[in-house]
Design an enzyme around this catalytic site. Sequence first.
Site, PDB file in Angstrom:
ATOM      1  N   GLN A  63       2.087  -6.108  -3.136  1.00  0.00           N
ATOM      2  CA  GLN A  63       2.556  -6.211  -1.741  1.00  0.00           C
ATOM      3  C   GLN A  63       3.857  -5.430  -1.538  1.00  0.00           C
ATOM      4  OE1 GLN A  63       1.470  -9.524  -3.276  1.00  0.00           O
ATOM      5  NE2 GLN A  63      -0.492  -8.675  -2.675  1.00  0.00           N
ATOM      6  N   LYS A  65      -0.025   4.149  -8.253  1.00  0.00           N
ATOM      7  CA  LYS A  65       0.130   5.504  -8.782  1.00  0.00           C
ATOM      8  C   LYS A  65       1.448   5.607  -9.559  1.00  0.00           C
ATOM      9  CE  LYS A  65       1.315  10.169  -8.094  1.00  0.00           C
ATOM     10  NZ  LYS A  65       1.227  11.473  -7.500  1.00  0.00           N
ATOM     11  N   ASP A  81       0.803  -1.225   0.000  1.00  0.00           N
ATOM     12  CA  ASP A  81       0.000   0.000   0.000  1.00  0.00           C
ATOM     13  C   ASP A  81       0.832   1.270   0.000  1.00  0.00           C
ATOM     14  OD1 ASP A  81      -2.246  -1.639   0.107  1.00  0.00           O
ATOM     15  OD2 ASP A  81      -2.257  -1.642   2.297  1.00  0.00           O
ATOM     16  N   GLU A  82       2.007   1.216  -0.579  1.00  0.00           N
ATOM     17  CA  GLU A  82       2.900   2.381  -0.586  1.00  0.00           C
ATOM     18  C   GLU A  82       2.495   3.405  -1.648  1.00  0.00           C
ATOM     19  OE1 GLU A  82       3.836  -0.745  -1.188  1.00  0.00           O
ATOM     20  OE2 GLU A  82       5.229  -1.405   0.361  1.00  0.00           O
ATOM     21  N   ASN A 114      -5.224 -10.450  -3.577  1.00  0.00           N
ATOM     22  CA  ASN A 114      -4.931  -9.865  -2.250  1.00  0.00           C
ATOM     23  C   ASN A 114      -4.526  -8.399  -2.394  1.00  0.00           C
ATOM     24  OD1 ASN A 114      -2.589 -10.753  -3.584  1.00  0.00           O
ATOM     25  ND2 ASN A 114      -1.550 -11.441  -1.744  1.00  0.00           N
ATOM     26  N   ARG A 159      -5.570   0.615   8.284  1.00  0.00           N
ATOM     27  CA  ARG A 159      -4.141   0.306   8.257  1.00  0.00           C
ATOM     28  C   ARG A 159      -3.471   0.861   9.509  1.00  0.00           C
ATOM     29  NH1 ARG A 159      -3.725   2.536   2.079  1.00  0.00           N
ATOM     30  NH2 ARG A 159      -4.598   0.725   1.027  1.00  0.00           N
ATOM     31  N   THR A 214      -8.715  -3.707  -0.487  1.00  0.00           N
ATOM     32  CA  THR A 214      -9.252  -5.049  -0.707  1.00  0.00           C
ATOM     33  C   THR A 214     -10.178  -5.485   0.417  1.00  0.00           C
ATOM     34  OG1 THR A 214      -7.326  -5.649  -2.002  1.00  0.00           O
ATOM     35  CG2 THR A 214      -8.573  -7.480  -1.083  1.00  0.00           C
TER      36      THR A 214
HETATM   37  P1  GDP Z   1      -0.626   0.288  -3.585  1.00  0.00           P
HETATM   38  O1  GDP Z   1      -1.291  -0.963  -3.105  1.00  0.00           O
HETATM   39  O2  GDP Z   1       0.809   0.345  -3.223  1.00  0.00           O
HETATM   40  O3  GDP Z   1      -0.863   0.571  -5.027  1.00  0.00           O
HETATM   41  O4  GDP Z   1      -1.300   1.479  -2.764  1.00  0.00           O
HETATM   42  P2  GDP Z   1      -2.862   1.666  -2.439  1.00  0.00           P
HETATM   43  O5  GDP Z   1      -3.572   2.078  -3.675  1.00  0.00           O
HETATM   44  O6  GDP Z   1      -3.377   0.472  -1.703  1.00  0.00           O
HETATM   45  O7  GDP Z   1      -2.802   2.822  -1.363  1.00  0.00           O
HETATM   46  C1  GDP Z   1      -2.236   4.068  -1.642  1.00  0.00           C
HETATM   47  C2  GDP Z   1      -3.298   5.153  -1.483  1.00  0.00           C
HETATM   48  O8  GDP Z   1      -2.675   6.416  -1.414  1.00  0.00           O
HETATM   49  C3  GDP Z   1      -4.272   5.239  -2.651  1.00  0.00           C
HETATM   50  O9  GDP Z   1      -5.518   5.631  -2.168  1.00  0.00           O
HETATM   51  C4  GDP Z   1      -3.659   6.336  -3.530  1.00  0.00           C
HETATM   52  O10 GDP Z   1      -4.623   7.007  -4.331  1.00  0.00           O
HETATM   53  C5  GDP Z   1      -3.107   7.258  -2.480  1.00  0.00           C
HETATM   54  N1  GDP Z   1      -1.912   8.015  -2.852  1.00  0.00           N
HETATM   55  C6  GDP Z   1      -0.876   7.638  -3.659  1.00  0.00           C
HETATM   56  N2  GDP Z   1       0.079   8.588  -3.659  1.00  0.00           N
HETATM   57  C7  GDP Z   1      -0.349   9.566  -2.843  1.00  0.00           C
HETATM   58  C8  GDP Z   1       0.218  10.808  -2.403  1.00  0.00           C
HETATM   59  O11 GDP Z   1       1.330  11.188  -2.751  1.00  0.00           O
HETATM   60  N3  GDP Z   1      -0.519  11.562  -1.531  1.00  0.00           N
HETATM   61  C9  GDP Z   1      -1.746  11.162  -1.105  1.00  0.00           C
HETATM   62  N4  GDP Z   1      -2.398  11.953  -0.252  1.00  0.00           N
HETATM   63  N5  GDP Z   1      -2.307  10.005  -1.484  1.00  0.00           N
HETATM   64  C10 GDP Z   1      -1.614   9.224  -2.345  1.00  0.00           C
HETATM   65  P1  IMO Z   2      -0.893  -4.236  -2.149  1.00  0.00           P
HETATM   66  O1  IMO Z   2      -0.429  -4.817  -3.449  1.00  0.00           O
HETATM   67  C1  IMO Z   2      -1.074  -4.620   2.169  1.00  0.00           C
HETATM   68  C2  IMO Z   2      -1.043  -8.694   3.758  1.00  0.00           C
HETATM   69  C3  IMO Z   2      -2.289  -9.171   4.484  1.00  0.00           C
HETATM   70  C4  IMO Z   2      -1.648 -10.104   5.486  1.00  0.00           C
HETATM   71  C5  IMO Z   2      -0.520 -10.746   4.695  1.00  0.00           C
HETATM   72  C6  IMO Z   2      -0.848 -12.116   4.096  1.00  0.00           C
HETATM   73  O2  IMO Z   2      -2.153  -3.474  -2.227  1.00  0.00           O
HETATM   74  O3  IMO Z   2       0.217  -3.497  -1.485  1.00  0.00           O
HETATM   75  P2  IMO Z   2      -2.361 -12.837   2.025  1.00  0.00           P
HETATM   76  O4  IMO Z   2      -3.826 -12.644   1.762  1.00  0.00           O
HETATM   77  O5  IMO Z   2      -1.468 -12.263   0.996  1.00  0.00           O
HETATM   78  O6  IMO Z   2      -2.024 -14.284   2.322  1.00  0.00           O
HETATM   79  O7  IMO Z   2      -2.098 -12.041   3.402  1.00  0.00           O
HETATM   80  O8  IMO Z   2      -0.224  -9.845   3.655  1.00  0.00           O
HETATM   81  N1  IMO Z   2      -1.278  -8.190   2.395  1.00  0.00           N
HETATM   82  C7  IMO Z   2      -1.248  -6.890   2.064  1.00  0.00           C
HETATM   83  N2  IMO Z   2      -1.093  -5.788   2.835  1.00  0.00           N
HETATM   84  N3  IMO Z   2      -1.180  -4.498   0.841  1.00  0.00           N
HETATM   85  C8  IMO Z   2      -1.314  -5.587   0.047  1.00  0.00           C
HETATM   86  O9  IMO Z   2      -1.273  -5.535  -1.292  1.00  0.00           O
HETATM   87  C9  IMO Z   2      -1.384  -6.863   0.668  1.00  0.00           C
HETATM   88  N4  IMO Z   2      -1.531  -8.131   0.202  1.00  0.00           N
HETATM   89  C10 IMO Z   2      -1.454  -8.930   1.267  1.00  0.00           C
HETATM   90  O10 IMO Z   2      -2.961  -8.104   5.101  1.00  0.00           O
HETATM   91  O11 IMO Z   2      -1.071  -9.371   6.529  1.00  0.00           O
HETATM   92 MG    MG Z   3      -2.793  -1.582  -1.825  1.00  0.00          MG
END
Ligand code: GDP
Ligand code: IMO
Ligand code: MG
Length: 429
Positions: A227, A18, A13-14, A38, A308, A303
Amino acid sequence: MENTVVVGAQFGDEGKAKITDLLAARADVVIRYQGGSNAGHTVVHNGIKYKFHLIPSGILYEDKICFLGAGVVIKPDDFEKELNELIEQGVSKEHFKSALKIHPLAHVTMPWHTEIDGYSENALGKNKIGTTKKGIGPTYTDKYARSGIRVEDLFNEKTLSIKLDAILPLKNKMLANVYGLKEYSKDKVLSICKGYREIFAPYVCFEWQKILDEAKRNKTILFEGAQGVLLDIDYGTYPYVTSSNPVAGGAGVGASVGPLAIKEVVGVFKAYITRVGEGPFVTELTDEVGRKIQEIGAEFGVTTGRARRCGWFDGVIAKYSVLVGGISSIALTKLDVFDTFDEIKLCTKYKNVKTGEVTEFYPTNVYTHCDYEPVYETFKGWKADTTEVKSFDELPENAKIYLKRLEEVCGAPIKIVSTGPDRNQTIFV
Ligand code: GDP
Ligand code: IMO
Ligand code: MG
């Protein structure tokens, strides 16, 4: 741009999606190399929020080929749901048919995988991993136990029949006697597989060797990880990890092109750190500051909708992540979340409270993490809006000081700073 991998450098979720979406503008082919549904990836484009789980985040461009690579595991009903949601948002069926490709060697998440995932989490009780219950662990378990079903098997009735004869008797014994779950008749599985075949048929790409050979020679490939390094099956906070290899090393295998095709690895970090699910988290903030980060950063899972857990940037983890993740440059997201903060902390070392030892190296035995406390450096906040800033020089002085130190601690250069979810809220350094 040279062939580049986008790796999540923390606990997921970094903001990988984006960055993938942004870099995809300069690529011809985008290949997701591991994980399954996931993942929850968000791309904001022209004010519209698109959510991806399996489909590569480059799909919003008209002219890119997007692959679900061999290293991915696919839950067919999740794949179909995601497609339909995107079609409802205006992405055309024709676009998917021409741009989206499924690698025939990708493994299929079968219904028993999801059932076993749910059962195992309940059975673990307080020791649960906190999985997304998408069947990821059990699908990869069967892959490595050589009892998985691959996408290509769905398209060859004879192979499927031979495989099911080999797999099902033992699987049913396990389901009934170990898990107390229902058994599957061969006819039932064949009928389920027929449905899966229909879902995959427009996208499965039996010509993948030709396309990837051409891409490797003459095109630019962007490898999309899901992940993050600290969730990697080998290098993460085992056993609180996912069951694949998000590290850049996973890209060569999962995308069928080998390591020499990769020239750059962008590690995506948030300006702080978050984690969903169970597992250790040395810089976790359970106080007002943590709640403030969660609220301003809108830190809720894409998901599962789970909140978080939030904490200050962990430089020990980051340095480790640069090393084992194979990261050559950094994309730092969500800097804007700190725009109103008076002060910001950065963990540069861990102190073992039992022995007094101070270390900048990541302790791999996570059962010892409760013995460590973070050693922080404190930075003055910049108290200014960064969401419209277009160059590094224009950033507030205190933000630059924070970023410079962060870069030093990580041991890799920051090349992208993100100050908002939109494509144009990005600074190339
Ligand atoms: P991913 O799984 O690594 O692709 O990240 P996620 O989509 O799960 O979570 C990142 C969240 O932060 C999303 O809602 C993005 O739209 C948001 N996001 C990404 N970059 C930035 C940023 O620089 N600033 C802010 N405020 N939100 C951002
Ligand atoms: P993105 O791609 C954050 C975490 C789950 C759990 C562990 C194992 O959006 O960054 P799993 O279902 O994979 O066997 O769960 O990994 N996890 C994530 N946490 N972002 C994800 O994906 C994740 N995919 C799995 O919460 O701790
Ligand atoms: Mg994510």
